[in-house]
Scaffold this active site. Structure first.
Site, PDB file in Angstrom:
ATOM      1  N   GLU A  31       0.841  -1.194   0.000  1.00 18.27           N
ATOM      2  CA  GLU A  31       0.000   0.000   0.000  1.00 18.27           C
ATOM      3  C   GLU A  31       0.879   1.248   0.000  1.00 18.27           C
ATOM      4  O   GLU A  31       1.825   1.333   0.758  1.00 18.27           O
ATOM      5  CB  GLU A  31      -0.888  -0.018   1.249  1.00 18.27           C
ATOM      6  N   LYS A  58       7.963  -1.616  -2.200  1.00 13.58           N
ATOM      7  CA  LYS A  58       7.451  -0.759  -1.126  1.00 13.58           C
ATOM      8  C   LYS A  58       8.598  -0.205  -0.268  1.00 13.58           C
ATOM      9  O   LYS A  58       8.678   1.005  -0.020  1.00 13.58           O
ATOM     10  CB  LYS A  58       6.477  -1.583  -0.269  1.00 13.58           C
ATOM     11  N   CYS A  77       5.403   5.279   8.541  1.00 11.90           N
ATOM     12  CA  CYS A  77       6.066   4.503   7.483  1.00 11.90           C
ATOM     13  C   CYS A  77       7.541   4.821   7.298  1.00 11.90           C
ATOM     14  O   CYS A  77       8.382   3.921   7.401  1.00 11.90           O
ATOM     15  CB  CYS A  77       5.340   4.708   6.164  1.00 11.90           C
TER      16      CYS A  77
HETATM   17  C1  UDX Z   1       4.366   7.825   3.290  1.00  6.41           C
HETATM   18  C2  UDX Z   1       4.443   7.562   1.781  1.00  6.41           C
HETATM   19  O1  UDX Z   1       4.318   8.810   1.080  1.00  6.41           O
HETATM   20  C3  UDX Z   1       3.353   6.579   1.353  1.00  6.41           C
HETATM   21  O2  UDX Z   1       3.494   6.269  -0.017  1.00  6.41           O
HETATM   22  C4  UDX Z   1       3.512   5.312   2.193  1.00  6.41           C
HETATM   23  O3  UDX Z   1       2.529   4.397   1.877  1.00  6.41           O
HETATM   24  C5  UDX Z   1       3.436   5.638   3.669  1.00  6.41           C
HETATM   25  O4  UDX Z   1       4.444   6.602   3.986  1.00  6.41           O
HETATM   26  P1  UDX Z   1       2.869   9.289   4.914  1.00  6.41           P
HETATM   27  O5  UDX Z   1       3.690   8.727   6.027  1.00  6.41           O
HETATM   28  O6  UDX Z   1       1.395   9.328   5.081  1.00  6.41           O
HETATM   29  O7  UDX Z   1       3.137   8.477   3.557  1.00  6.41           O
HETATM   30  O8  UDX Z   1       3.350  10.798   4.686  1.00  6.41           O
HETATM   31  P2  UDX Z   1       4.129  11.672   3.616  1.00  6.41           P
HETATM   32  O9  UDX Z   1       3.196  12.692   3.089  1.00  6.41           O
HETATM   33  O10 UDX Z   1       4.835  10.856   2.613  1.00  6.41           O
HETATM   34  O11 UDX Z   1       5.157  12.425   4.566  1.00  6.41           O
HETATM   35  C6  UDX Z   1       6.052  11.708   5.411  1.00  6.41           C
HETATM   36  C7  UDX Z   1       6.904  12.648   6.212  1.00  6.41           C
HETATM   37  O12 UDX Z   1       7.861  13.291   5.389  1.00  6.41           O
HETATM   38  C8  UDX Z   1       6.150  13.766   6.939  1.00  6.41           C
HETATM   39  O13 UDX Z   1       6.685  13.916   8.237  1.00  6.41           O
HETATM   40  C9  UDX Z   1       6.409  14.979   6.088  1.00  6.41           C
HETATM   41  O14 UDX Z   1       6.335  16.171   6.835  1.00  6.41           O
HETATM   42  C10 UDX Z   1       7.813  14.697   5.615  1.00  6.41           C
HETATM   43  N1  UDX Z   1       8.173  15.358   4.347  1.00  6.41           N
HETATM   44  C11 UDX Z   1       7.549  15.013   3.194  1.00  6.41           C
HETATM   45  C12 UDX Z   1       9.173  16.309   4.334  1.00  6.41           C
HETATM   46  O15 UDX Z   1       9.778  16.629   5.373  1.00  6.41           O
HETATM   47  N2  UDX Z   1       9.526  16.884   3.142  1.00  6.41           N
HETATM   48  C13 UDX Z   1       8.918  16.566   1.971  1.00  6.41           C
HETATM   49  O16 UDX Z   1       9.291  17.120   0.939  1.00  6.41           O
HETATM   50  C14 UDX Z   1       7.908  15.609   2.001  1.00  6.41           C
END
Ligand code: UDX
Length: 432
Positions: free
Chosen positions: A152, A205, A261
């Site tokens: 996922e 993944k 994640c």
């Molecule tokens: C992530 C993956 O994107 C998704 O595909 C996977 O299934 C689960 O993990 P998620 O944990 O929901 O999803 O959040 P995401 O929006 O990817 O952000 C993760 C973290 O990275 C957050 O703490 C966010 O603030 C940080 N982030 C993201 C940054 O610091 N900089 C960025 O440019 C992008």
């Protein structure tokens, strides 16, 4: 609408399980959700949605007659050919993924009375888990269970849309009927489908999340260098992102990535490589940069305030990112603990995550019911989570409430000029 209506099972009603269940119900299928948490199952039966995920409650409500909730695994198996497994795989002390909940499901599955059942693994598991589970099924006389890996990729806060419009669907199987059945379920979404073997699907993944984490740690390091040499990381990221080979996404610097994640999957991939005799050096650095990034904020506060002993710091936002109440591995946890340990007083506000935060935040953190309440009498404020309400703050009102002047923008989300116009001093991450 899918051509044929399936009856499917979803084991585990966390973020992934509930969104998957709701999504398939929306596509017209009957979905039997199973969870060992009887209280949670009761809440779901009563029409409550136990997690904060934009749009999810509406999808569940609109498809209520096709969603069934129970604590009984056997019941779900009776009705369903495909059993999606979406239980937690948290990290252990060693950094390996803890597969206890997965094996509890595998072991609890009754011997099927007929052929034609398969489990579809949604939980993130190390490469090799699918093969190990098939072996376990064999030992238990349950070899008629098919096995499909279908990782996922949904993002919290955008999970419903991600289910409806996935960038890709990855299906790993060993050529039986079940892989085709899963592909048929996803077909109406019209997304590219990657059909592969089980181990490669598992690896897609882990590698995807590790790569995205690497991008974030990379841009965080660039931001730190920008601070040292007087460049602006926003301009640098814009210039880099226009190169199609690099792309504009995941180049936002900040105070570190968190969530359920990235931290776990990077550690799990590093550990998986290590267990196989390979030292994944790059990921060691990705993790270390992320840890240091959370702590750099304290140094920024000290630069402006001198000692932070006895100083009051307001934390704006606590969740690991906006549009979620998830506090898992949130940078705010480390930051609050560091500030308290260094003698500061911490008052925090999050529009959604307070209930979750109260369970995890170190003792001594005060909670406020509003942003201005958290800022009252503060010597400094740190924007931790870029909720839009913080971007729309009335900075004159903020300046009146605060004792001090310093705003540290941990996500480069604020308009520095607007902050400065109110007589406050602004410090971002790698921003000139
Ligand atoms: C992530 C993956 O994107 C998704 O595909 C996977 O299934 C689960 O993990 P998620 O944990 O929901 O999803 O959040 P995401 O929006 O990817 O952000 C993760 C973290 O990275 C957050 O703490 C966010 O603030 C940080 N982030 C993201 C940054 O610091 N900089 C960025 O440019 C992008």
């Amino acid at each position: 609408m899918s051509r044929e209506r399936e009856s499917i099972g979803v084991i585990g009603t966390g973020y992934v399980g509930l969104v998957t269940a709701a999504g398939f119900a929306e596509l017209g299928h009957d979905v039997h959700c199973v969870d060992i948490d009887a209280a949670k199952v009761q809440r779901l039966r009563d029409g409550e949605v136990p997690i904060y995920e934009p749009g999810l409650a509406d999808v569940i409500a609109a498809n209520r007659e096709r969603l069934h909730f129970s604590t009984e695994l056997a019941g779900a198996l009776e009705g369903a050919r495909l059993l999606f497994v979406a239980v937690g795989t948290p990290p252990t002390y060693s950094g390996d993924a803890d597969l206890a909940a997965i094996y509890a499901v595998v072991d609890a599955l009754p011997k099927p009375s007929r052929n034609g059942h398969a489990i579809v693994m949604k939980s993130t598991v190390p490469c090799g888990t699918g093969v190990a589970i098939q072996r376990r099924f064999g030992e238990q006389g349950k070899e008629s269970f098919g096995y499909v890996s279908c990782p996922e990729f949904l993002k919290e806060g955008a999970a419903v849309e991600d289910f409806r419009h996935p960038n890709r669907v990855v299906i790993g199987d060993d050529g039986g009927w079940a892989g085709d059945a899963v592909a048929a379920l996803y077909e109406p979404l019209g997304s590219p489908v990657v059909r592969t073997d089980i181990s490669s699907a598992e690896m897609v993944k882990l590698a995807s999340n590790a790569f995205l984490s690497t991008k974030i740690s990379f841009i965080n390091e660039i931001a730190n260098v920008c601070e040292a040499v007087g460049a602006d990381v926003g301009e640098v990221a814009r210039g880099m992102g226009l190169d199609e080979r690099i792309g504009p996404h995941f180049l936002r610097p900040g105070i570190g990535f968190g969530g359920s994640c990235f931290p776990k999957d990077v550690a799990a991939l590093k550990q998986l490589a290590g267990n196989s005799g390979y030292h994944f050096q790059l990921l060691t650095a990705v993790i270390e940069v992320n840890e240091l990034q959370k702590r750099r904020v304290v140094a920024k506060l000290q630069k402006h305030l001198g000692s932070i002993v006895g100083k009051r710091v307001a934390l704006l936002g606590l969740a690991f990112k906006p549009h979620t109440d998830d506090m898992r591995e949130a940078s705010s946890l480390v930051l609050a603990a560091r500030l308290l340990a260094d003698g500061a007083a911490v008052r925090a506000y999050d529009p959604v995550a307070e209930e979750q935060a109260r369970q995890l935040m170190p003792r001594g953190v005060e909670f406020s019911a509003s942003a201005l309440g958290a800022l009252d009498g503060a010597n400094a404020a740190v924007l931790v989570t870029e909720w839009s309400e913080f971007c729309e703050l009335d900075w004159d009102a903020v300046a009146q409430r605060m004792t001090g002047r310093l705003i540290v923008d941990g996500r480069n989300a604020l308009d520095p000029e607007a902050v400065r116009r109110a007589g406050l001093s602004y410090e971002g991450i790698g921003r000139r």
